[in-house]
Design a protein around this motif. Sequence first.
Motif, short mmCIF file in Angstrom:
data_model
loop_
_atom_site.label_atom_id
_atom_site.label_comp_id
_atom_site.label_asym_id
_atom_site.label_seq_id
_atom_site.Cartn_x
_atom_site.Cartn_y
_atom_site.Cartn_z
N UNK A 114 -5.80 1.87 1.71
CA UNK A 114 -6.21 2.88 0.74
C UNK A 114 -5.02 3.75 0.41
N UNK A 115 -5.10 4.46 -0.68
CA UNK A 115 -4.00 5.36 -1.06
C UNK A 115 -3.79 6.44 -0.02
N UNK A 116 -4.88 6.93 0.57
CA UNK A 116 -4.75 7.96 1.60
C UNK A 116 -3.98 7.41 2.79
N UNK A 117 -4.21 6.16 3.16
CA UNK A 117 -3.47 5.55 4.27
C UNK A 117 -1.98 5.49 3.94
N UNK A 118 -1.65 5.15 2.71
CA UNK A 118 -0.25 5.10 2.30
C UNK A 118 0.39 6.48 2.37
N UNK A 119 -0.34 7.50 1.95
CA UNK A 119 0.19 8.86 1.98
C UNK A 119 0.38 9.30 3.43
N UNK A 120 -0.57 9.01 4.30
CA UNK A 120 -0.47 9.39 5.71
C UNK A 120 0.71 8.67 6.36
N UNK A 133 -13.20 4.96 -3.08
CA UNK A 133 -11.79 5.23 -2.95
C UNK A 133 -10.99 4.04 -3.48
N UNK A 134 -9.82 4.34 -3.97
CA UNK A 134 -9.00 3.31 -4.57
C UNK A 134 -8.23 2.54 -3.50
N UNK A 135 -8.06 1.27 -3.74
CA UNK A 135 -7.28 0.43 -2.85
C UNK A 135 -5.97 0.06 -3.52
N UNK A 136 -4.95 -0.05 -2.74
CA UNK A 136 -3.67 -0.50 -3.29
C UNK A 136 -3.60 -2.02 -3.14
#
Length: 111
Positions: free
Chosen positions: A10-16, A2-5
């Motif tokens: 992670x990008x999913x954490x940012x979206x959540x 998974x990609x990290x910002x």
Amino acid sequence: MFAMSFSGQSRIDNVIDDINQSLEVILTTSKGARIADPEFGCNVWQRLDQPITALPLLIADVINAVNRYEQRITLNQVTPDISQAANGHIHIKLYYTYNNQSFEHVARITR
């Protein structure tokens, strides 16, 4: 993989985080407060000023508002906690699915 910002999330954490913030805005904005979109928001406090038998209407209002204005998720369950409503506090637990993963968020609404 998974990609990290750059922030380390992670990008999913940012979206959540973005979804949860959106849910807070939807639930804490009264309908009619936005001139450009008077249907935006949710009438949480107006429902609580009604008899306890109106609790299903509160849940329906939350479901309708979230489904209309936060279309990135599938809302699975809404559980309001109105035990502190007399003190000006409501907690609404939202269980939702995003990208085939389950999440929950507690919206803390204060009058």
